[in-house]
Design a protein around this motif. Structure first.
Motif, PDB file in Angstrom:
ATOM      1  N   UNK A   1       0.850  -1.179   0.000  1.00  0.00           N
ATOM      2  CA  UNK A   1       0.000   0.000   0.000  1.00  0.00           C
ATOM      3  C   UNK A   1       0.892   1.238   0.000  1.00  0.00           C
ATOM      4  N   UNK A   2       0.520   2.212  -0.767  1.00  0.00           N
ATOM      5  CA  UNK A   2       1.302   3.440  -0.890  1.00  0.00           C
ATOM      6  C   UNK A   2       1.224   4.262   0.389  1.00  0.00           C
ATOM      7  N   UNK A   3       2.251   5.069   0.628  1.00  0.00           N
ATOM      8  CA  UNK A   3       2.309   5.938   1.802  1.00  0.00           C
ATOM      9  C   UNK A   3       1.080   6.847   1.874  1.00  0.00           C
ATOM     10  N   UNK A   8      -4.138   8.347   4.352  1.00  0.00           N
ATOM     11  CA  UNK A   8      -5.585   8.502   4.228  1.00  0.00           C
ATOM     12  C   UNK A   8      -6.348   7.570   5.153  1.00  0.00           C
ATOM     13  N   UNK A   9      -5.921   6.318   5.225  1.00  0.00           N
ATOM     14  CA  UNK A   9      -6.588   5.348   6.103  1.00  0.00           C
ATOM     15  C   UNK A   9      -6.434   5.756   7.565  1.00  0.00           C
ATOM     16  N   UNK A  10      -5.239   6.214   7.949  1.00  0.00           N
ATOM     17  CA  UNK A  10      -5.017   6.665   9.329  1.00  0.00           C
ATOM     18  C   UNK A  10      -5.885   7.887   9.640  1.00  0.00           C
ATOM     19  N   UNK A  11      -6.041   8.779   8.684  1.00  0.00           N
ATOM     20  CA  UNK A  11      -6.909   9.937   8.863  1.00  0.00           C
ATOM     21  C   UNK A  11      -8.359   9.523   9.051  1.00  0.00           C
ATOM     22  N   UNK A  12      -8.810   8.546   8.281  1.00  0.00           N
ATOM     23  CA  UNK A  12     -10.178   8.048   8.425  1.00  0.00           C
ATOM     24  C   UNK A  12     -10.367   7.386   9.787  1.00  0.00           C
ATOM     25  N   UNK A  13      -9.352   6.661  10.262  1.00  0.00           N
ATOM     26  CA  UNK A  13      -9.419   6.047  11.593  1.00  0.00           C
ATOM     27  C   UNK A  13      -9.576   7.122  12.662  1.00  0.00           C
ATOM     28  N   UNK A  52     -16.614  13.206   4.305  1.00  0.00           N
ATOM     29  CA  UNK A  52     -15.427  13.201   3.453  1.00  0.00           C
ATOM     30  C   UNK A  52     -14.250  13.567   4.344  1.00  0.00           C
ATOM     31  N   UNK A  53     -13.213  12.731   4.342  1.00  0.00           N
ATOM     32  CA  UNK A  53     -12.033  12.957   5.175  1.00  0.00           C
ATOM     33  C   UNK A  53     -10.849  13.276   4.266  1.00  0.00           C
ATOM     34  N   UNK A  54     -10.195  14.406   4.545  1.00  0.00           N
ATOM     35  CA  UNK A  54      -9.004  14.815   3.796  1.00  0.00           C
ATOM     36  C   UNK A  54      -7.857  14.983   4.784  1.00  0.00           C
ATOM     37  N   UNK A  55      -6.764  14.286   4.526  1.00  0.00           N
ATOM     38  CA  UNK A  55      -5.611  14.297   5.423  1.00  0.00           C
ATOM     39  C   UNK A  55      -4.389  14.799   4.666  1.00  0.00           C
ATOM     40  N   UNK A  56      -3.696  15.753   5.266  1.00  0.00           N
ATOM     41  CA  UNK A  56      -2.480  16.334   4.670  1.00  0.00           C
ATOM     42  C   UNK A  56      -1.394  16.441   5.724  1.00  0.00           C
ATOM     43  N   UNK A  57      -0.157  16.249   5.309  1.00  0.00           N
ATOM     44  CA  UNK A  57       0.974  16.438   6.231  1.00  0.00           C
ATOM     45  C   UNK A  57       1.236  17.925   6.484  1.00  0.00           C
TER      46      UNK A  57
END
Length: 122
Positions: A1-3, A8-13, A52-57
């Motif tokens: 799985x790509x970084x 994104x999955x961690x953000x959804x969690x 809708x979940x959006x995760x950014x560093x």
């Protein structure tokens, strides 16, 4: 799985935990139909929210909410209606809305979490 997928999955969690801590029940995660995918569907006594979940560093590519443009909001509403049609028993008597969660930070756990309730659909 790509970084990016891991992020994104961690953000959804984290978003799912955020809603659960506020008394919501997670009804669905990564629900798909021919029109696309919903990150989360959560509900409390009165409301079902498609999230809708959006995760950014960081904000080098803009704020996470900037990725939810008018076209995306219309698509989310279509997906929300499709989910509601497929799960009438879970929606009955509740208001349906679109929410957005933006996470920004070096790590998901330390990220700033912002929640937009009832995102306006053009």
């Amino acid at each position: 799985m790509a970084d990016k997928d891991d992020l994104g999955r961690a953000g959804e969690d984290r978003a799912a935990r955020y809603f659960e801590e506020r008394g919501f029940t997670v009804l669905a995660r990564n629900w798909r139909c021919r029109d696309g995918e919903i990150d989360l569907v959560v509900a409390d006594r009165m409301t079902v929210a498609v999230v809708e979940v959006k995760t950014r560093r960081g904000e080098g590519f803009g704020h996470p909410f900037e990725a939810i443009d008018a076209r995306k909001r219309v698509r989310l509403w279509r997906l929300a209606v499709a989910w509601a049609s497929a799960h009438r028993d879970l929606v009955q008597g509740r208001r349906l809305r679109i929410d957005a969660v933006g996470l920004t930070g070096a790590t998901v756990e330390a990220a700033r979490l912002e929640h937009l309730v009832d995102v306006e659909v053009p």
